[in-house]
Design a protein around this motif. Structure first.
Motif, PDB file in Angstrom:
ATOM      1  N   THR A 140       2.442  -6.793 -15.524  1.00 40.80           N
ATOM      2  CA  THR A 140       2.688  -5.522 -16.206  1.00 40.80           C
ATOM      3  C   THR A 140       4.159  -5.141 -15.998  1.00 40.80           C
ATOM      4  OG1 THR A 140       0.430  -4.851 -15.836  1.00 40.80           O
ATOM      5  CG2 THR A 140       1.989  -3.095 -16.321  1.00 40.80           C
ATOM      6  N   ILE A 176      -3.899  -4.543   3.037  1.00 46.56           N
ATOM      7  CA  ILE A 176      -4.480  -4.105   1.769  1.00 46.56           C
ATOM      8  C   ILE A 176      -5.977  -4.388   1.707  1.00 46.56           C
ATOM      9  CG2 ILE A 176      -4.443  -4.419  -0.724  1.00 46.56           C
ATOM     10  CD1 ILE A 176      -1.489  -4.696  -0.603  1.00 46.56           C
ATOM     11  N   LYS A 177      -6.336  -5.616   1.981  1.00 45.53           N
ATOM     12  CA  LYS A 177      -7.735  -5.976   1.766  1.00 45.53           C
ATOM     13  C   LYS A 177      -8.659  -5.512   2.896  1.00 45.53           C
ATOM     14  CE  LYS A 177      -7.580  -7.877  -2.263  1.00 45.53           C
ATOM     15  NZ  LYS A 177      -8.195  -7.109  -3.357  1.00 45.53           N
ATOM     16  N   ALA A 203      -5.452   0.053   3.603  1.00 45.20           N
ATOM     17  CA  ALA A 203      -4.409   1.047   3.826  1.00 45.20           C
ATOM     18  C   ALA A 203      -3.400   0.969   2.695  1.00 45.20           C
ATOM     19  CB  ALA A 203      -3.713   0.769   5.152  1.00 45.20           C
ATOM     20  N   PRO A 204      -2.886   2.110   2.255  1.00 46.57           N
ATOM     21  CA  PRO A 204      -1.860   2.045   1.221  1.00 46.57           C
ATOM     22  C   PRO A 204      -0.589   1.415   1.798  1.00 46.57           C
ATOM     23  CG  PRO A 204      -2.634   4.309   1.562  1.00 46.57           C
ATOM     24  CD  PRO A 204      -3.181   3.470   2.663  1.00 46.57           C
ATOM     25  N   LEU A 205       0.030   0.569   1.007  1.00 45.32           N
ATOM     26  CA  LEU A 205       1.256  -0.104   1.418  1.00 45.32           C
ATOM     27  C   LEU A 205       2.400   0.597   0.702  1.00 45.32           C
ATOM     28  CD1 LEU A 205       1.841  -2.713   3.056  1.00 45.32           C
ATOM     29  CD2 LEU A 205       1.939  -3.898   0.872  1.00 45.32           C
ATOM     30  N   VAL A 255      -5.846 -18.488 -10.989  1.00 47.40           N
ATOM     31  CA  VAL A 255      -5.664 -17.031 -11.076  1.00 47.40           C
ATOM     32  C   VAL A 255      -5.469 -16.618 -12.516  1.00 47.40           C
ATOM     33  CG1 VAL A 255      -4.093 -15.137 -10.488  1.00 47.40           C
ATOM     34  CG2 VAL A 255      -4.803 -16.765  -8.729  1.00 47.40           C
ATOM     35  N   ILE A 276      -7.648 -14.077 -14.628  1.00 43.46           N
ATOM     36  CA  ILE A 276      -7.037 -12.882 -15.213  1.00 43.46           C
ATOM     37  C   ILE A 276      -7.251 -12.854 -16.713  1.00 43.46           C
ATOM     38  CG2 ILE A 276      -4.824 -11.740 -15.680  1.00 43.46           C
ATOM     39  CD1 ILE A 276      -3.999 -12.804 -12.846  1.00 43.46           C
ATOM     40  N   LEU A 278       1.073   0.591  -2.926  1.00 43.70           N
ATOM     41  CA  LEU A 278      -0.040  -0.257  -3.349  1.00 43.70           C
ATOM     42  C   LEU A 278      -1.223   0.001  -2.441  1.00 43.70           C
ATOM     43  CD1 LEU A 278       1.795  -3.691  -3.762  1.00 43.70           C
ATOM     44  CD2 LEU A 278       1.279  -2.030  -5.563  1.00 43.70           C
ATOM     45  N   LYS A 279      -2.395  -0.069  -2.998  1.00 38.04           N
ATOM     46  CA  LYS A 279      -3.591   0.153  -2.185  1.00 38.04           C
ATOM     47  C   LYS A 279      -4.754  -0.582  -2.841  1.00 38.04           C
ATOM     48  CE  LYS A 279      -5.998   4.225  -1.957  1.00 38.04           C
ATOM     49  NZ  LYS A 279      -6.376   5.575  -1.499  1.00 38.04           N
ATOM     50  N   ASP A 280      -5.704  -0.964  -2.011  1.00 37.89           N
ATOM     51  CA  ASP A 280      -6.894  -1.608  -2.544  1.00 37.89           C
ATOM     52  C   ASP A 280      -7.958  -0.551  -2.812  1.00 37.89           C
ATOM     53  OD1 ASP A 280      -8.605  -4.419  -2.476  1.00 37.89           O
ATOM     54  OD2 ASP A 280      -9.764  -2.654  -1.930  1.00 37.89           O
ATOM     55  N   GLY A 312     -11.778  -3.330  -4.394  1.00 32.97           N
ATOM     56  CA  GLY A 312     -11.426  -4.735  -4.567  1.00 32.97           C
ATOM     57  C   GLY A 312     -10.247  -4.985  -5.496  1.00 32.97           C
ATOM     58  N   TYR A 313      -9.637  -3.943  -6.020  1.00 35.15           N
ATOM     59  CA  TYR A 313      -8.501  -4.090  -6.920  1.00 35.15           C
ATOM     60  C   TYR A 313      -7.253  -3.522  -6.258  1.00 35.15           C
ATOM     61  CZ  TYR A 313     -11.810  -5.221 -10.577  1.00 35.15           C
ATOM     62  OH  TYR A 313     -12.772  -5.825 -11.305  1.00 35.15           O
ATOM     63  N   VAL A 314      -6.169  -4.263  -6.326  1.00 32.46           N
ATOM     64  CA  VAL A 314      -4.918  -3.721  -5.804  1.00 32.46           C
ATOM     65  C   VAL A 314      -4.382  -2.746  -6.839  1.00 32.46           C
ATOM     66  CG1 VAL A 314      -2.566  -4.218  -5.076  1.00 32.46           C
ATOM     67  CG2 VAL A 314      -4.426  -5.750  -4.424  1.00 32.46           C
ATOM     68  N   MET A 357      -1.720   0.501  -8.024  1.00 36.18           N
ATOM     69  CA  MET A 357      -0.402   1.078  -7.842  1.00 36.18           C
ATOM     70  C   MET A 357      -0.530   2.586  -7.983  1.00 36.18           C
ATOM     71  SD  MET A 357       2.988   0.082  -9.979  1.00 36.18           S
ATOM     72  CE  MET A 357       3.602  -1.342  -9.107  1.00 36.18           C
ATOM     73  N   TRP A 389      -4.471   6.134  -8.579  1.00 35.01           N
ATOM     74  CA  TRP A 389      -4.277   4.729  -8.217  1.00 35.01           C
ATOM     75  C   TRP A 389      -4.846   3.901  -9.359  1.00 35.01           C
ATOM     76  CZ3 TRP A 389      -1.705   3.442  -3.742  1.00 35.01           C
ATOM     77  CH2 TRP A 389      -1.503   4.486  -2.823  1.00 35.01           C
ATOM     78  N   PHE A 390      -3.971   3.118 -10.011  1.00 35.43           N
ATOM     79  CA  PHE A 390      -4.444   2.384 -11.187  1.00 35.43           C
ATOM     80  C   PHE A 390      -4.222   0.890 -10.994  1.00 35.43           C
ATOM     81  CE2 PHE A 390      -0.433   1.085 -13.177  1.00 35.43           C
ATOM     82  CZ  PHE A 390       0.473   1.897 -12.509  1.00 35.43           C
ATOM     83  N   ASP A 397      -3.705  -2.781 -13.167  1.00 36.21           N
ATOM     84  CA  ASP A 397      -3.498  -3.384 -14.487  1.00 36.21           C
ATOM     85  C   ASP A 397      -4.474  -4.534 -14.705  1.00 36.21           C
ATOM     86  OD1 ASP A 397      -2.354  -5.018 -12.655  1.00 36.21           O
ATOM     87  OD2 ASP A 397      -0.340  -4.992 -13.527  1.00 36.21           O
ATOM     88  N   LYS A 398      -5.339  -4.784 -13.724  1.00 31.17           N
ATOM     89  CA  LYS A 398      -6.298  -5.871 -13.885  1.00 31.17           C
ATOM     90  C   LYS A 398      -7.538  -5.419 -14.654  1.00 31.17           C
ATOM     91  CE  LYS A 398      -3.540  -8.641 -12.220  1.00 31.17           C
ATOM     92  NZ  LYS A 398      -2.522  -8.024 -13.122  1.00 31.17           N
TER      93      LYS A 398
END
Lengths: 938, 245
Positions: free
Chosen positions: A39, A113-114, A118-120, B10, B14, B133-135, B138-140, B142, B158-159, B161-162
């Motif tokens: 993106t 993250i996983k 925690a937010p990075l 991947v 995707i 960034l945050k999970d 199961g999705y990272v 932003m 927190w969104f 793009d996946k």
């Protein structure tokens, strides 16, 4: 990468005209492979999203027709650090060339993250994350936590390295923690309290001066603590002294964190109020103030009983919570109260423990009159009494809760109490026949010294299941009380003949010992099971066994010797057992819930009683009753703002021991009470409905309540008055009585936030019976109540409250219409509070009460005016100095009026009246000015 | 070489996701009353502390909502509880029905006891993209933030793009991907995706048959809500007892 951006900016020429242009670029990873479907966002200079796109199969993206002359390109790809590149347009289209995206380190990706979720946070080249998300075992120190954080190295000696640089300074919430040395702090701070770990470059003096960050070799670590871990606490003390030797002292303090709550309260005063409020109650009980008193007696209803207990005049079975809510009994009370509370709540364990001490005294005089109607004459009873009582009690309560797992909880409770009450009552009474002929007089002096102890223990098991709504609850409790009351009963009784001459004299000098041991066993079980989404089944069983053994030994004083009066003394044992097995089914389609239930209840009453001289009299009670109890409850949430409910229930109450024992109580020789072993349980059929509606947009609320009860086998009193006007009374069962209650209320703003009105009206009635000299007297009472309130808050700092409460009751006696009574009780209140400025405040209230009963010739008007002026000062308004004047007109008196079947009663108790007081308060969190009434509904 | 194979894998996954046309995402919405109360301007510090002391233990599990989308249509509804324990109250829920290609709304919103039908343009949000960034589920994801002018707070989203559908809970949208978490005023209200079910086959949107209410626009609805909040705070009453946050 930075160089690329630099070059782009350097190569840019200043453009005079805003023109559209295109931006394109290619995204690759560090191995030069294109990143497909990454993106790419176009942001303005405030990072606001303007447009976005995705890279194609070759990793290429393009924005067409970009207007912003300065913008930011932001790239995002799963598992890679996002890139942020500023663009400055000069002329022509921009080709950003190849943008390399760096993979997020495996450690950061997997652990931060996983795993920790925690937010990075990316700040330039540094990465920050929320340390509170990392799980460490309970009791871990900060050091243990830091060892888990990616990017940090903790040496054996506790030295820390971040990104290969030593951490030389550590601060907590930006402040130095005892010592600058990080080794000390990380070993002493608990990991659970940490919300964030931040690592900064430690700037040297040169860097601070020039703002230029040189490559420093040292770092500073800052630890941010969690909000709830920051300890809370508040406290307040008030001391005041006034004229007429009035004084008050009050203090409370509490301290809490996420696990522990500790509080203290203490009050000493002689101002007629116990001085404790709802706020004090909540401050003392903390998290256990509300809803934690489980109703262990499972049944049809789902509601919790907040204040159980009760338990006779000695107050032995009261709970600590009741100490906070004592009413006004008139007279001249003194109070010394104090308590401590500790609650612990962490993970699977909860503990509540509290101790409360109460030492209260009251001296009061009461003047009372009552009139009893007999079929052919009436009796007027005039009484004066001086009552002096002192109560001392100690109470301790413990509750331990443990979750065996998330579905299985065990709760154990224990209460201990000791009470010591002393009381003397002296006075006189006179009885007149038909309002003018004096027939007897009595002078009395009674005393009582009571001591009691209580132990109460219970155990509850609550098991839930994976299937929501399925649950089993089982509980057991044991209560044991032991009360000894040493009484003295002295009286001189004079009986006059119809011509007014002395007919006879009776002297009573008794020393009585009343002993009662009681123990109660209870067991309850409940199973609940959702049969489907709409049907819910409950089955419950309740068992209780109340066992009492006691004696009342009456000793007459004869020639200075005490001789047991075997006619008046008794030794007794009672057992009341109660079994109830019931079930209910709830049907819940949309909007409405209907519960239908039924139970079978068995009462088993056993008792023996005898004189200490057994052949004089003895007897036995052995009754058993079987009652079927139906139950219906309907409630509905007709719309979002309309609620209604309707229910029917049958309430069964077994006869009391006192009423069952066929023993004659001659304590008052003019009023002799006899029990009745043939009494049946009384049954009350209760129907109630409730409807409420609100219009939230205009702030209007309205409600209507109706309830009706019909009594079967109600306990009423059969009275016989002999020619000497000695009344003997015996309880009997009688059916046909009823009671109804209706109430409607509405509240609405007239001017939003400035003027609010509340109106309510009630209409009540009851029909009750008394059997006097074999004639049935039916009494009809009707009550009308109207209530009008205005809350006026015109500007900030001014509040006026007006209210009028009007009450009229009308009682009609069918055996003697001339005795019908109209009682009027009206109260008018005005409260005016204002802020005077510069920390000064004014509070005042006038309560004007009118009591009228024309037939008794009562017309009493009592105006009570209270006012106070106070000033708040010290930093944060922590201090307050207050000058108060209570009852400015010196008129305070407690009035009570009521009517009952064939009897009218009224009494007057002079009470603490005018006094002035100067008091000082200190509140560590700052005083709140009380211009507007406290709104407990935050 | 090994890296390349991994990359291809991947990409395949995707691109597979890219074709997904529909999805069902379960969100948990939790209102933290204590945090709202702690920010009320008219309470004294002692009153706030007392509230913390008495009500500080958080047992609120929140309420589940489901966002279902197919192509450019989405609907956000309260999840019917299967734990009603014999009690069932009014279920006349808010409905947020969106057409993302026409950028239009057909929402049912309750406000102060009145039911409104809002057929309007989709609200536009000015999103600021942030460097975090945050999970989530199961999705990272932003981070982005926008200003909610009705409640006068910052909303953080927190969104990811996946999930290419550009919507989110509570009608929030306009980011390059699905919003999986919303934090309103940091911790007053937290909405978090707990379950993401994506599908390549279209599913039927659970659109209620009857959607009736007083017709209004978002501008009017928001003005009414803002007026209520202002009046409530002036009258020293928590506005969110009467209106949804």
């Amino acid at each position: 990468m930075k160089k690329l951006v630099f070059l782009l900016i350097m190569m840019a020429n200043v453009s005079l005209f805003a023109q559209k242009y295109n931006i394109k670029g290619t995204i690759q990873d560090t191995l030069n492979e294109p990143l497909i479907a990454a993106t790419v966002m176009l942001l303005d200079m405030d990072s606001v999203l303007v447009e976005y796109t995705q890279t194609d199969a070759k990793g290429v993206f393009e924005f067409k027709g970009v207007r912003d002359q300065q913008c930011i390109i932001k790239t995002s790809y799963l598992g890679y650090f996002p890139q942020t590149i500023p663009i400055k347009h000069t002329s022509g289209n921009i080709d950003m060339g190849i943008l390399k995206m760096e993979e997020i380190g495996k450690e950061l990706m997997e652990i931060v993250i996983k795993e920790a979720k925690a937010p990075l946070r990316l700040r330039g080249d540094t990465v920050e994350y929320d340390a509170s998300q990392f799980k460490v075992p309970e009791g871990s120190t900060l050091e243990d936590l830091l060892r888990r954080l990616p990017g940090l190295e903790v040496g054996q000696d506790g030295s820390i390295e971040a990104d290969g640089k030593g951490v030389s300074k550590l601060t907590v919430d930006g402040k130095t923690f005892f010592s600058d040395d990080p080794k000390f702090a990380i070993k002493n701070l608990p990991a659970e309290g940490v919300s964030k770990v931040q690592v900064f470059d430690k700037k040297n003096e040169e860097a601070l001066l020039t703002g230029k960050s040189s490559a420093t070799e040292e770092k500073t670590m800052n630890i941010e603590l969690k909000e709830e871990f920051k300890k809370g606490g508040f406290g307040k003390v008030t001391a005041g002294g006034g004229v007429e030797s009035r004084g008050e002292l009050k203090g409370n303090y509490n301290k809490f964190d996420s696990k522990n709550q500790f509080s203290l309260v203490g009050v000493a005063n002689n101002t007629g109020r116990n001085g404790l409020s709802w706020d004090d109650y909540q401050d003392f009980m903390g998290a256990n103030a509300w809803g934690n008193n489980d109703d262990y007696d499972y049944g049809f209803g789902g509601g919790n009983r907040w204040f159980g207990g009760g338990g006779g005049g000695s107050g032995l079975e009261n709970k600590v919570s009741q100490s906070f809510f004592s009413g006004n009994n008139g007279g001249f009370p003194t109070n010394i109260l104090g308590g401590a509370n500790y609650n612990y709540d962490h993970k699977k364990n909860r503990v509540a423990s509290r101790y409360f001490y109460q030492n209260t005294g009251n001296v009061k005089e009461t003047f009372s009159n009552s009139r009893t109607f007999l079929p052919d004459f009436s009796l007027d009873n005039g009484r004066y009494e001086l009552d002096d009582r002192k109560n001392t009690n100690h109470r301790a309560e413990f509750v331990v809760e443990h979750d065996i797992d998330s579905l299985f909880t065990v709760i154990a409770t224990s209460d201990l109490a000791f009470v010591n009450n002393t009381n003397t009552q002296s006075g006189s009474l006179s009885i007149k026949r038909d309002a003018n002929q004096l027939t007897s007089t009595s002078e009395f002096n009674n005393g009582s010294e009571l001591e009691g102890q209580l132990i109460n223990a219970s155990m509850l098991l609550r098991k839930k299941f994976k299937k929501a709504g399925r649950a089993i609850g089982v509980n057991f409790s044991y209560l044991s009380t032991d009360v000894t009351d040493n009484q003295t009963r002295f009286s001189t009784n004079t009986f006059l003949s119809s011509s007014g001459e002395l007919d006879s004299l009776a002297f009573l000098r008794q020393y009585n010992i009343d002993d009662l041991n009681k123990y109660v066993l209870k067991a309850n079980a409940l199973i609940s099971e959702p049969l489907s989404k709409k049907f819910f089944l409950k089955v419950f069983y309740n068992f209780s066994s109340r066992n009492e053994d006691g004696q009342r030994i009456v000793n007459d004083e004869e020639n200075q010797n005490r001789v047991t009066n075997n006619f008046l003394s008794r030794i007794y044992e009672n057992q009341i057992q109660n079994h109830r097995l019931g079930t209910s089914l709830t049907f819940s389609p949309k909007i409405i819930n209907v519960t239908i239930g039924a139970a079978q209840q068995v009462f088993d009453l056993n008792g023996t009683y005898r004189s200490p001289q057994a052949d004089l009299f003895s007897g036995k009670v052995d009754n058993s009753f079987d009652v079927f109890i139906p139950y219906i409850d309907i409630n509905a949430n007709i719309s979002r703002n309309t609620w209604m409910s309707a229910d029917y229930s049958l309430n069964v109450e077994e006869p009391t021991i006192e009423n069952l024992l066929p023993v004659v109580d001659y304590t008052n020789p003019l009023y002799i009470i006899e029990g009745n072993p043939d009494l049946l349980p009384s049954r009350s059929h209760d129907i109630g409905t409730y409807i409420s509606h609100s219009w939230p947009s205009s702030g209007i609320r309205a409600n209507l309540n109706l309830s009706y009860s019909y009594f079967e086998d109600q306990v009423i009193y059969k009275q016989n008055v002999d020619e000497n006007l000695v009344t003997s009374s015996k309880p009997i069962n009688y059916s046909g009585g009823n009671q109804f209650w209706s109430n409607a209320g509405v509240s609405f703003p007239i001017i939003r936030n400035k003027l609010k009105a509340r109106l309510s009206a009630a209409y009540t009635g009851s029909k009750s019976f008394a059997l006097v000299n074999e004639v049935l007297n039916t009494t009809d009472t009707r009550g009308k109540r109207g209530n009008i309130n205005f809350d006026i808050t015109p500007v900030d700092g001014v509040a006026i409250y007006l209210s009028a409460n009007l009450y009229t009751s009308n009682t009609a006696y069918d055996i003697d219409k001339t005795q019908d009574q109209d009682i009027i009780r009206n109260n008018y209140n005005v409260e005016f509070n204002t802020k005077l400025g510069k920390g000064w405040f004014w509070n005042s209230s006038l309560a004007y009460s009118i009591f009228t009963n024309e037939r008794f010739g009562i017309a009493q008007e009592i105006p009570i005016l209270n006012m106070s002026i106070y000033k708040q000062f010290l930093k944060g308004n922590r201090g307050e100095l207050r000058l108060s004047l209570y009852d400015a007109f010196n008129k305070n008196v407690l009035i009570s009026q009521n009517t009952s079947p064939s009897r009218v009663f009224d009494s007057r108790t002079p009470s603490l009246a005018r006094y002035g007081m100067l008091s000082f308060s200190y509140n560590i969190k700052g005083m709140k000015s009380s211009v507007e009434r406290n709104n407990y509904w935050y | 070489m090994r890296n390349k194979i991994w990359l291809i894998l991947v990409v395949c996954i995707i691109s597979g996701n890219l074709h997904s046309q529909s999805g069902k995402i379960t969100f948990n919405r939790k209102v933290n009353w204590l945090n709202i109360i702690k920010k009320l301007p008219y309470l004294s510090q002692e009153e706030k502390d007392r509230t913390m002391l008495v009500w500080g233990k958080d047992t609120n599990k929140g309420q589940d909502y489901i966002l279902t989308y197919v192509d450019s249509m989405s609907i956000y509804l309260e999840k019917e509880s299967d734990e009603n324990f014999g009690y069932n109250w009014s279920d006349d829920p808010d409905i947020i029905l969106r057409n993302h290609s026409a950028k239009s709304t057909k929402d049912i919103r309750f406000l102060l006891g009145k039911k409104y039908l809002i057929e309007d343009d989709m609200p536009r949000y000015k999103w600021k993209i942030l460097n975090e960034l945050k999970d989530v589920a199961g999705y990272v994801c932003m981070k982005a933030e926008t200003r909610d002018t009705v409640n006068n707070i910052v909303v953080e989203a927190w969104f990811t793009d996946k999930i290419p559908f550009r919507g989110g809970p509570e009608g929030f949208s306009g980011l390059p991907g699905m919003i999986l978490a919303l934090d309103m005023n940091i911790d007053d209200v937290n909405i978090v995706a707990t379950k993401v079910e994506l599908s390549e086959t279209p599913i039927v949107l659970p659109i209620p048959k009857k959607m009736k209410g007083k017709a209004t626009t978002y501008q009017d609805y928001n003005e009414k809500k803002m007026k209520h909040i202002k009046l409530s705070v002036e009258g020293k009453r928590n506005p969110y007892w009467d209106v949804p946050y």
